[in-house]
Scaffold this active site. Structure first.
Site, mmCIF file in Angstrom:
data_model
loop_
_atom_site.group_PDB
_atom_site.id
_atom_site.type_symbol
_atom_site.label_atom_id
_atom_site.label_comp_id
_atom_site.label_asym_id
_atom_site.label_seq_id
_atom_site.Cartn_x
_atom_site.Cartn_y
_atom_site.Cartn_z
ATOM 1 N N LYS A 62 101.296 73.145 4.105
ATOM 2 C CA LYS A 62 102.522 72.544 4.664
ATOM 3 C C LYS A 62 102.216 71.229 5.387
ATOM 4 O O LYS A 62 101.196 71.090 6.056
ATOM 5 C CB LYS A 62 103.157 73.559 5.628
ATOM 6 C CG LYS A 62 104.368 73.068 6.397
ATOM 7 C CD LYS A 62 105.607 73.002 5.531
ATOM 8 C CE LYS A 62 106.816 72.454 6.301
ATOM 9 N NZ LYS A 62 107.862 71.955 5.394
ATOM 10 N N ASN A 86 116.616 73.556 0.888
ATOM 11 C CA ASN A 86 115.973 73.681 2.196
ATOM 12 C C ASN A 86 116.140 72.419 3.018
ATOM 13 O O ASN A 86 116.211 71.314 2.481
ATOM 14 C CB ASN A 86 114.469 74.016 2.043
ATOM 15 C CG ASN A 86 113.606 72.773 2.015
ATOM 16 O OD1 ASN A 86 113.296 72.192 3.063
ATOM 17 N ND2 ASN A 86 113.237 72.329 0.819
ATOM 18 N N ILE A 88 113.945 72.132 6.223
ATOM 19 C CA ILE A 88 113.060 72.657 7.260
ATOM 20 C C ILE A 88 112.809 71.581 8.323
ATOM 21 O O ILE A 88 112.761 71.877 9.518
ATOM 22 C CB ILE A 88 111.707 73.118 6.647
ATOM 23 C CG1 ILE A 88 111.943 74.097 5.483
ATOM 24 C CG2 ILE A 88 110.805 73.735 7.721
ATOM 25 C CD1 ILE A 88 112.645 75.371 5.836
ATOM 26 N N LEU A 90 110.092 69.499 8.414
ATOM 27 C CA LEU A 90 108.646 69.329 8.676
ATOM 28 C C LEU A 90 108.188 70.014 9.970
ATOM 29 O O LEU A 90 107.419 69.437 10.747
ATOM 30 C CB LEU A 90 108.272 67.840 8.698
ATOM 31 C CG LEU A 90 108.575 67.040 7.423
ATOM 32 C CD1 LEU A 90 108.114 65.594 7.571
ATOM 33 C CD2 LEU A 90 107.922 67.671 6.207
ATOM 34 N N CYS A 147 109.942 63.308 1.899
ATOM 35 C CA CYS A 147 110.701 64.411 2.509
ATOM 36 C C CYS A 147 112.134 63.963 2.761
ATOM 37 O O CYS A 147 112.361 63.026 3.526
ATOM 38 C CB CYS A 147 110.056 64.862 3.819
ATOM 39 S SG CYS A 147 111.057 66.133 4.626
ATOM 40 N N ILE A 207 107.439 66.480 -8.702
ATOM 41 C CA ILE A 207 108.302 65.759 -7.796
ATOM 42 C C ILE A 207 108.517 66.566 -6.517
ATOM 43 O O ILE A 207 108.334 67.782 -6.504
ATOM 44 C CB ILE A 207 109.700 65.501 -8.433
ATOM 45 C CG1 ILE A 207 110.331 66.809 -8.901
ATOM 46 C CG2 ILE A 207 109.605 64.477 -9.525
ATOM 47 C CD1 ILE A 207 111.746 66.701 -9.436
ATOM 48 N N GLY A 233 113.116 74.743 -7.270
ATOM 49 C CA GLY A 233 113.273 75.942 -8.085
ATOM 50 C C GLY A 233 113.595 75.628 -9.541
ATOM 51 O O GLY A 233 113.641 74.457 -9.951
ATOM 52 N N GLY A 259 107.902 71.564 -9.886
ATOM 53 C CA GLY A 259 109.334 71.749 -10.019
ATOM 54 C C GLY A 259 109.676 72.919 -10.921
ATOM 55 O O GLY A 259 109.533 72.832 -12.141
ATOM 56 N N GLY A 281 105.720 76.290 -6.527
ATOM 57 C CA GLY A 281 106.427 76.199 -5.252
ATOM 58 C C GLY A 281 107.342 77.363 -4.973
ATOM 59 O O GLY A 281 106.912 78.459 -4.592
HETATM 60 C C1 SIN Z 1 110.853 70.106 4.927
HETATM 61 O O1 SIN Z 1 109.985 70.460 5.754
HETATM 62 O O2 SIN Z 1 111.994 69.783 5.274
HETATM 63 C C2 SIN Z 1 110.532 70.064 3.463
HETATM 64 C C3 SIN Z 1 109.396 69.156 3.171
HETATM 65 C C4 SIN Z 1 109.651 68.205 2.082
HETATM 66 O O3 SIN Z 1 110.644 68.293 1.353
HETATM 67 O O4 SIN Z 1 108.838 67.291 1.904
#
Ligand code: SIN
Length: 320
Positions: A62, A86, A88, A90, A147, A207, A233, A259, A281
């Site tokens: 991560k 998502n 998240i 980072l 990101c 990607i 996905g 991907g 992934g």
């Molecule tokens: C995230 O942590 O939001 C996802 C990371 C990414 O898409 O590079």
């Protein structure tokens, strides 16, 4: 780090002898092309209870940033009919805590370790790379230039000039192989690929996620706390395959295809399109052994094309 065994590392005993090695640079040859996509595999340690992670060619962890990040407001995930959305943001403990507390555990994984970093400025990428360049046990660095879930996260791989600046800034900090992770959220990915290679990238990951949104119409709100997120996905595989092909036709560096990979047939599609490696992934979330299953499925499929090495089939798709 060079892994010299010509055997298909991790292959079943009854598999045909296929050379699965992938040369990334003079200093780094991976035992096989199977890797994990950043953000979907925790620290790798979590997967040790499912299988021996050292059988994978590499593990990408991560994203790490200079400062600790809490991440974005929940909800951060939404399930889609054939994928995941998502945001998240980072979330991570920051580079100093990571190096002190997490990196020692990662060194025990056995697979080639790829550390993924994201700067909030070009300079910040340089700081991160300089810090990891001092550390042992790292096979390569992947630059998260793509990101979609943090402010200006996409800027580093949507403008060729900025993309090149990132690579030029970090290239002087390390001899470690540098992998530029690119965004699909561009009109044409080829100038971005050319820019990162001109700046010194040794490889490209393609990607990252496609920007998207899920809507809860009853609440009149987006499902995710931040509104928009990144789609991953199976629903993005067709998009990713095309972009991998375009990059393969444009640049002369190894490509990590990412991907929607769910099985060894998907991996073969990526190899023929032009990927030298693949990163698994979203499917890690619902089938934790998927990366190993893909690895074990490769020798018989490569042999079925009359080849004795992965290298022979990379990019051999016959385009109309
Ligand atoms: C995230 O942590 O939001 C996802 C990371 C990414 O898409 O590079």
């Amino acid at each position: 780090m060079n892994i010299d065994s010509p055997a298909a590392d991790g292959a079943r005993a009854d598999s045909p002898a296929i050379d699965l090695r992938v040369r990334i640079t003079d200093a780094l040859t991976l035992a096989n092309p199977v890797s994990t996509a950043s953000g979907t595999y925790g620290k790798g340690i979590e997967f040790q209870s499912f299988y021996d992670v050292s059988r994978l060619g590499s593990v990408v962890v991560k994203t790490i940033t200079t400062e600790p990040r809490e991440g974005n407001p929940p909800p951060r995930l939404a399930e889609l009919p054939a994928g995941l959305l998502n945001s998240i943001g980072l979330a991570n403990p920051g580079v100093d805590v990571y190096i002190a507390e997490v990196l020692p555990k990662l060194r025990t994984l056995g697979a080639a370790l790829v550390i993924n970093v994201a700067g909030h400025s070009v300079e910040d990428f340089g700081v991160l790379v300089a810090k990891f360049a001092q550390e042992d046990g790292i096979a390569a660095l992947e630059l998260n230039m793509s990101c979609p879930n943090v402010s200006s996260g996409l800027d580093y791989s949507t403008d060729p000039k900025v993309a090149r600046q990132v690579l030029e800034r970090v290239r002087g900090e390390t001899d470690l192989p540098l992998i530029a992770k690119l965004s699909p959220n561009v009109t044409d990915i080829r100038p971005i690929g050319e820019a990162v290679v001109a700046g010194g990238a040794d490889a490209i990951s393609a990607i990252n996620t496609l920007v998207g949104m899920a809507v809860d119409w009853r609440k009149r709100r987006p499902v995710l706390g931040r509104g928009y997120g990144g789609v991953s996905g199976p629903c993005i595989k067709a998009v990713a395959l095309r972009l991998v092909r375009l990059l393969y036709e444009t640049v002369d560096v190894p490509i990590f295809g990412i991907g929607g990979l769910q099985d060894a047939d998907d991996a073969m599609e990526y190899f023929l399109a032009g990927a030298s490696c693949i990163q698994v992934g979203t499917s890690n979330y619902y089938r934790p052994t998927v990366a190993l299953d893909i690895l074990e499925g490769l020798p018989e499929r490569i042999a079925s094309l009359g080849a004795s090495s992965l290298q022979e089939i990379v990019g051999t798709l016959q385009m109309p």
